[in-house]
Design an enzyme around this catalytic site. Structure first.
Site, PDB file in Angstrom:
ATOM      1  CE1 TYR A  49       7.303   4.954   3.455  1.00 28.99           C
ATOM      2  CE2 TYR A  49       8.640   6.797   2.757  1.00 28.99           C
ATOM      3  CZ  TYR A  49       7.932   5.644   2.464  1.00 28.99           C
ATOM      4  OH  TYR A  49       7.881   5.187   1.167  1.00 28.99           O
ATOM      5  CE  LYS A  94      -1.726  -7.380   0.179  1.00 31.26           C
ATOM      6  NZ  LYS A  94      -2.339  -7.903  -1.040  1.00 31.26           N
ATOM      7  CG  ASP A 151      -2.659  -6.598  -4.131  1.00 29.77           C
ATOM      8  OD1 ASP A 151      -3.506  -5.887  -3.542  1.00 29.77           O
ATOM      9  OD2 ASP A 151      -2.583  -7.830  -3.948  1.00 29.77           O
TER      10      ASP A 151
END
Ligand SMILES: NC(=O)c1ccc[n+]([C@@H]2O[C@H](COP(=O)([O-])OP(=O)(O)OC[C@H]3O[C@@H](n4cnc5c(N)ncnc54)[C@H](O)[C@@H]3O)[C@@H](O)[C@H]2O)c1
Length: 352
Positions: free
Chosen positions: A139, A190, A222
């Site tokens: 961001y 991840k 995930d």
């Protein structure tokens, strides 16, 4: 609560002013009942102000927010008349980045079984807090576009992870877990596909080692998304980066009754904290007296707790729980009342 606490109120756009008006109604009842000493200042920043003046938020105001206030209560920002959303970025991300509010705390607690979407899961199964890193990650607007508008267009966004940034959010999650008697902290990353996330794993182990009574677990994001739906009861405290935290906390809010009930805080311990419902400005709902004000009211409870008014915070949260138990609420939580009537009910309950 002893000294007067200063609170900046930014109602913002769309349903923001409607839900904040109800939160302030409830606050007024709590102020009287618990003899709170609060000085509120209402600030006009939002789409209307921007369209009128061309200014999103004056830089000096951002400094004043950091310097002169104990808390900021924000409604929501976003308006179809500002399609680039630049005012929301300047105000909301401006507060998070410039005031360095690195902790985004998003609790997800199912208040009543009737409101949960998962079969057989009750309030004891869905009671977790997500700590999202709020100042780094994807961001930070590092990157850009090249050959925009052509078939060869390239868009690049870099993910920023600093040792300092990763460490402070992970430490905050463990400290919170310890202070609240929690026994498990899980981290989502991840690292199998994004090698930079190994930094998160190393720091999680290093920091976590200082909390021997707290079990730690790392999961790929995930897998965690899947497990939040399959077996949410395994989660007490989750810590993760900016993007994953944004997504997982919306998922968690749906497990806990929806966006109409989801509060959040943006913090940097020792500095001004900013409190906002997780939901946005929901333009199609604006002006219709249909938005659920409970997320804003629960956000108010988080603010009161932080300002040292724990009794008032519990009374405010208790009023929301009582309403939901009695079937009182807006349509999204199965009720029949409008925004204002829900605010009236909650204020009366707090005043009792
Ligand atoms: N923190 C913020 O200020 C913030 C957060 C998210 C989105 N936004 C902005 O809000 C605008 C609308 O975005 P969006 O539609 O993606 O998200 P949204 O949260 O405004 O709405 C998403 C869905 O949730 C429902 N909803 C939201 N708040 C509700 C409430 N209080 N009661 C009942 N239902 C509620 C809406 O009807 C809609 O179906 C955009 O401009 C977006 O940029 C702002």
């Amino acid at each position: 609560m002893s000294a007067t606490r200063r609170v900046a109120v930014i109602p913002g756009d769309g349903i923001g002013p409607e839900v904040i008006a109800e939160a302030l109604k409830v606050l007024e009842a709590a102020e009287k009942k618990f003899k709170l000493a609060l000085a509120l200042e209402r600030l006009p920043y939002g789409a209307d102000y921007y369209l009128k003046t061309g200014v999103t938020i004056p830089p000096a105001e951002m400094q004043r927010l950091g310097r002169d206030f104990d808390a900021i209560l924000l409604g929501a920002l976003g308006d179809p008349r500002v399609p680039g959303n630049e005012h929301a970025r300047d105000i909301l991300l401006g507060m998070r980045f410039q005031l360095d509010l690195y902790v985004n705390e998003r609790p997800a607690r199912l208040p009543h079984e009737r409101l949960g979407p998962l079969k057989g899961k009750t309030p004891k199964d869905i009671d977790l807090v997500i700590f999202r890193e709020n100042t780094e990650g994807l961001y930070v607007s590092v990157g850009g576009t090249f050959k925009q508008g052509t078939p060869d267009e390239i868009a690049i966004a870099e993910e920023l992870n600093t040792r300092k940034g990763v460490e402070r959010i992970i430490r905050h999650a463990f400290e919170w877990a310890k202070a609240h008697g929690k026994t498990r902290v899980a981290m989502a990353d991840k690292a199998n596909a994004i090698a930079a996330h190994m930094l998160w794993r190393r720091v999680f182990d290093e920091v976590g080692a200082a909390y021997p009574t707290i079990e730690r677990r790392v999961m790929y994001v995930d897998a965690m998304a899947m497990d939040l739906v399959r077996a949410p009861e395994q989660f007490q405290v989750i810590v993760t980066g900016n993007l994953f935290g944004d997504i997982l906390s919306d998922l968690a809010s749906m497990l806990a009754g929806g966006l109409g009930l989801a509060p959040s805080a943006n913090r940097h311990p020792g500095r001004v904290a900013m409190f906002e419902p997780v939901h946005g400005s929901a333009p199609p709902m604006a002006g219709k007296d249909v938005a659920n004000p409970m997320a804003a009211v629960l956000t108010l409870a988080m603010m009161l707790e932080t300002l040292g008014a724990g009794d008032a915070a519990r009374a405010v949260e208790g009023a929301v729980n009582a309403a939901l138990a009695e079937g009182v609420g807006t349509a999204d939580v199965g009720g029949t009342l409008g925004t204002r009537a829900v605010g009236d009910w909650l204020a009366q309950r707090v005043a009792k």
